[in-house]
Design an enzyme around this catalytic site. Structure first.
Site, PDB file in Angstrom:
ATOM      1  N   ASP A  38       0.840  -1.202   0.000  1.00  0.00           N
ATOM      2  CA  ASP A  38       0.000   0.000   0.000  1.00  0.00           C
ATOM      3  C   ASP A  38       0.875   1.252   0.000  1.00  0.00           C
ATOM      4  O   ASP A  38       1.644   1.484   0.935  1.00  0.00           O
ATOM      5  CB  ASP A  38      -0.876  -0.008   1.260  1.00  0.00           C
ATOM      6  N   TYR A  43       2.886   9.925  -0.236  1.00  0.00           N
ATOM      7  CA  TYR A  43       3.981   9.343   0.561  1.00  0.00           C
ATOM      8  C   TYR A  43       5.340   9.628  -0.090  1.00  0.00           C
ATOM      9  O   TYR A  43       6.383   9.419   0.528  1.00  0.00           O
ATOM     10  CB  TYR A  43       3.812   7.829   0.749  1.00  0.00           C
ATOM     11  N   LYS A  66      -2.897   5.949  -4.200  1.00  0.00           N
ATOM     12  CA  LYS A  66      -4.036   6.825  -3.869  1.00  0.00           C
ATOM     13  C   LYS A  66      -3.880   8.194  -4.502  1.00  0.00           C
ATOM     14  O   LYS A  66      -2.771   8.725  -4.616  1.00  0.00           O
ATOM     15  CB  LYS A  66      -4.137   6.993  -2.342  1.00  0.00           C
ATOM     16  N   HIS A  99      -7.877   9.446  -1.742  1.00  0.00           N
ATOM     17  CA  HIS A  99      -7.218   9.373  -0.436  1.00  0.00           C
ATOM     18  C   HIS A  99      -8.069   9.971   0.692  1.00  0.00           C
ATOM     19  O   HIS A  99      -8.176   9.388   1.766  1.00  0.00           O
ATOM     20  CB  HIS A  99      -5.857  10.095  -0.523  1.00  0.00           C
TER      21      HIS A  99
HETATM   22  N1  NAP Z   1      -5.452   6.120   3.853  1.00  0.00           N
HETATM   23  C1  NAP Z   1      -4.920   6.860   4.787  1.00  0.00           C
HETATM   24  O1  NAP Z   1      -5.282   8.026   5.002  1.00  0.00           O
HETATM   25  C2  NAP Z   1      -3.817   6.280   5.617  1.00  0.00           C
HETATM   26  C3  NAP Z   1      -3.387   6.947   6.773  1.00  0.00           C
HETATM   27  C4  NAP Z   1      -2.373   6.358   7.516  1.00  0.00           C
HETATM   28  C5  NAP Z   1      -1.838   5.141   7.120  1.00  0.00           C
HETATM   29  N2  NAP Z   1      -2.262   4.525   5.977  1.00  0.00           N
HETATM   30  C6  NAP Z   1      -1.709   3.221   5.507  1.00  0.00           C
HETATM   31  O2  NAP Z   1      -1.769   2.291   6.582  1.00  0.00           O
HETATM   32  C7  NAP Z   1      -0.443   1.819   6.869  1.00  0.00           C
HETATM   33  C8  NAP Z   1      -0.289   1.492   8.345  1.00  0.00           C
HETATM   34  O3  NAP Z   1      -0.521   2.622   9.157  1.00  0.00           O
HETATM   35  P1  NAP Z   1       0.664   3.411   9.917  1.00  0.00           P
HETATM   36  O4  NAP Z   1       1.911   3.245   9.153  1.00  0.00           O
HETATM   37  O5  NAP Z   1       0.169   4.776  10.189  1.00  0.00           O
HETATM   38  O6  NAP Z   1       0.737   2.729  11.334  1.00  0.00           O
HETATM   39  P2  NAP Z   1       0.849   1.240  11.956  1.00  0.00           P
HETATM   40  O7  NAP Z   1       1.118   0.223  10.903  1.00  0.00           O
HETATM   41  O8  NAP Z   1      -0.315   1.109  12.864  1.00  0.00           O
HETATM   42  O9  NAP Z   1       2.126   1.399  12.876  1.00  0.00           O
HETATM   43  C9  NAP Z   1       3.416   1.583  12.350  1.00  0.00           C
HETATM   44  C10 NAP Z   1       4.344   1.826  13.531  1.00  0.00           C
HETATM   45  O10 NAP Z   1       4.372   0.676  14.372  1.00  0.00           O
HETATM   46  C11 NAP Z   1       5.708   0.191  14.484  1.00  0.00           C
HETATM   47  N3  NAP Z   1       5.635  -1.279  14.425  1.00  0.00           N
HETATM   48  C12 NAP Z   1       5.262  -2.042  13.367  1.00  0.00           C
HETATM   49  N4  NAP Z   1       5.296  -3.339  13.684  1.00  0.00           N
HETATM   50  C13 NAP Z   1       5.696  -3.414  14.975  1.00  0.00           C
HETATM   51  C14 NAP Z   1       5.927  -4.489  15.858  1.00  0.00           C
HETATM   52  N5  NAP Z   1       5.748  -5.745  15.473  1.00  0.00           N
HETATM   53  N6  NAP Z   1       6.352  -4.206  17.131  1.00  0.00           N
HETATM   54  C15 NAP Z   1       6.520  -2.925  17.511  1.00  0.00           C
HETATM   55  N7  NAP Z   1       6.318  -1.865  16.717  1.00  0.00           N
HETATM   56  C16 NAP Z   1       5.905  -2.101  15.446  1.00  0.00           C
HETATM   57  C17 NAP Z   1       6.470   0.783  13.320  1.00  0.00           C
HETATM   58  O11 NAP Z   1       7.803   1.028  13.680  1.00  0.00           O
HETATM   59  P3  NAP Z   1       9.070   0.682  12.727  1.00  0.00           P
HETATM   60  O12 NAP Z   1       8.730   1.103  11.326  1.00  0.00           O
HETATM   61  O13 NAP Z   1      10.142   1.502  13.343  1.00  0.00           O
HETATM   62  O14 NAP Z   1       9.287  -0.794  12.864  1.00  0.00           O
HETATM   63  C18 NAP Z   1       5.745   2.113  13.114  1.00  0.00           C
HETATM   64  O15 NAP Z   1       6.249   3.100  13.990  1.00  0.00           O
HETATM   65  C19 NAP Z   1       0.429   2.998   6.402  1.00  0.00           C
HETATM   66  O16 NAP Z   1       1.783   2.668   6.303  1.00  0.00           O
HETATM   67  C20 NAP Z   1      -0.242   3.352   5.105  1.00  0.00           C
HETATM   68  O17 NAP Z   1       0.098   2.448   4.084  1.00  0.00           O
HETATM   69  C21 NAP Z   1      -3.263   5.074   5.234  1.00  0.00           C
END
Ligand code: NAP
Length: 271
Positions: A38, A43, A66, A99
């Site tokens: 994704d 980004y 997106k 988005h």
């Molecule tokens: N459509 C939208 O508006 C929107 C908004 C936000 C996000 N997204 C999508 O959703 C995806 C996920 O959301 P997100 O990136 O905001 O947050 P997330 O996946 O909930 O959390 C990512 C964070 O958690 C840490 N992490 C991941 N796995 C871990 C584990 N096993 N143990 C401990 N810490 C862990 C990562 O650190 P490290 O990287 O340092 O390991 C990072 O800081 C995004 O990357 C994006 O593709 C979409």
């Protein structure tokens, strides 16, 4: 229409910079077994993501990008899509999303028309076979209902903030009735959930980390979690969710956790 089926979990790339890190992280994710990536124009890492994806047979990967907010509208959405394809180095996307909805706070009564125009562009690209599935992101029920006024093709996906403490029962039910697949962004609360005492205790009983518990919970809810990490160990850890199942009481307890939205409310967004 049948609900879309796609590889779970997806690998998220928000905040992964295109300085070699995005390419390396996606390469690591694909090596670990993720088949769903994704990204988004905003980004600013589509080029790096695309380089890692190009190392695999394209048809084995489910690739999402997106449309960013500055490119809303019919002609600009078509142009933005071409730019994303070119940066990603591919000739089709598996899924393309609007988005964020244009909202009334920023656009007043013009908001529904702006969303309708963007959607018309996605419908065209879908009909032309350049996108295999089209959908939305951050659309609340009322935004989707407004899209109904003009849409000829129903949205197939809504990618929204969803995590323990914000489990979106109402929106999930609405989407289920319409065969809209829900994808969860920030399922791990961007890492905050890793220190939640309830999840740590529950995870201990399964021999699983809070991250694994949450990813499993999302899948058992019938949603698709998108999880981001730049660390190889965590990238692998987050895939190890298919050797256990949550007891009903535990699944319900996670769903009932209190909290609320942690990030931007789509009706209040000003970007
Ligand atoms: N459509 C939208 O508006 C929107 C908004 C936000 C996000 N997204 C999508 O959703 C995806 C996920 O959301 P997100 O990136 O905001 O947050 P997330 O996946 O909930 O959390 C990512 C964070 O958690 C840490 N992490 C991941 N796995 C871990 C584990 N096993 N143990 C401990 N810490 C862990 C990562 O650190 P490290 O990287 O340092 O390991 C990072 O800081 C995004 O990357 C994006 O593709 C979409």
């Amino acid at each position: 229409m049948m609900i879309l089926s796609l590889p779970k979990p997806g690998f998220g790339t928000f905040k992964i910079p295109d300085d070699g890190t995005a390419e390396a992280s996606v390469r690591e994710a694909l090596k670990a077994g993720y088949r769903h990536i994704d990204t988004a124009a905003v980004y600013a890492n589509e080029a790096g993501v695309g380089r890692a994806v190009a190392e695999w047979p394209r048809q084995e990967i489910f690739l999402t990008s997106k449309l960013w907010n500055t490119e809303r509208g019919y002609d600009s959405a078509l142009r933005a899509f071409d730019k994303s394809l070119s940066l990603l180095g591919t000739d089709y996307l598996d899924l393309y999303l609007i988005h964020w909805p244009a909202n009334r706070k920023q656009f007043g009564d013009k908001a529904p028309k702006i969303n309708a125009d963007s959607w018309r562009a996605l419908e065209r690209l879908y009909r032309e076979g350049r996108i295999k599935a089209i959908g939305l992101s951050n659309f609340e029920q009322h935004h989707i209902e407004e899209l109904d006024w003009t849409a000829e093709i129903a949205p197939m996906v809504d990618q929204v903030e969803l995590h323990p403490g914000f489990s979106r029962a109402g929106l999930r039910e609405f989407c289920a009735k319409r065969d809209i697949l829900v994808e969860c962004w920030s399922p791990l609360q961007r890492g905050k959930a890793m220190v939640d005492p309830t999840l740590l205790e529950m995870g201990g009983r399964y021999g699983k980390t809070p991250a694994q518990l949450i990813i499993r919970w999302c899948i058992e809810l019938g949603t698709v979690p998108l999880v981001k990490s730049t660390h190889a160990e965590r990238i692998r850890e987050n895939l190890e969710v298919f050797d256990f199942a949550l007891a009903d009481a535990d699944r319900d307890a996670i769903t009932a956790m209190e909290g609320g939205r942690l990030y931007t409310d789509p009706d209040q967004a000003e970007f």
